[in-house]
Design an enzyme around this catalytic site. Sequence first.
Site: not given
Length: 324
Positions: A15, A165, A287, A289, A298
């Site tokens: 990433e 990602s 998940e 982040n 984003s």
Amino acid sequence: MKKNIAIIMGGHSSEYNISIKSGNVVHKFLDTQKYNTYRIIISREKWIYLDASNQEFPVDKADFSIQPNGAKIHFDCVFNAIHGTPGEDGLLQAYFELLGIPHTSCNHYESALTFNKRDLLSTLKPYGVPCATSYYLNKGQAVDEAAIVEKVGLPCFVKANRSGSSYGISKVYQKEELAGAIEMAFKEDSQVIIESFLDGTEVSVGVITHNGEVTVLPITEIVSENDFFDFEAKYMGKSQEITPARISTAQEANVRKLAEFIYRTLGLKGFTRSEFIFIGDVPHLLEVNTTPGLTEESLLPQQAGVAGISLKTLFDSAIEEALR
């Protein structure tokens, strides 16, 4: 007096380039009336300060300082824009905590916990947080394909356990595809998690601390043109990201409540973005982040924009919370 802010970007993972983009956006939008901003690039090879003319100056790792013009510069706060190791897995958080330098991300333990998908889900299951059925595999262990299929079924997802990602992720339809998918995941990490397929609407939920309050941002619905929300879908325009999400009132209430519960229960700080898939009205966690993407495209900045929070305000709030 202006505060000196180090914006760290780069990292050791796949990433790296995404992190550089995030860090440059933070550098672009931070309020220069309040802050002196410094781009710090961290890689396996070197830690450097990159000035406006792209001249490099080394970072003194003993105290995380720089000396570009003879005078040593110390930092009042670190804005963390590193996705993956060592900025999202607790390593740099522990370093800054030892040095006593405030930073915008979660503390080291919470960062390490959330970055490890297996440990995160195992920690939250006793609290009743719904998630997929999973099977764990470490590099060097024998692969029992029949046991995997028996536990998680087909199709299933094979994922690198500590990666972001969508690197190292495959959707597997046939038992014969498992070996190749596992091999690909092991290129990203020595641990793999294999999960059952959840067939439902996928959403992304940003939770931040803003003006001293835990705030759940507007929810984004993910509609991938590919088979799932993979790297192409995330970064190459192969998806629709719809904010606010086209979900029912019950679904929205349930996922907002669960996302905030996870944030508070784990003691998270700063910016987070959690992914869920609905089965009926019940959101299932995929998940969490803790250093999500911060480019203008984003998800979390999109969500903040819908909430009426500009990037300048969003980034300033992160520093204010870290310094609080």
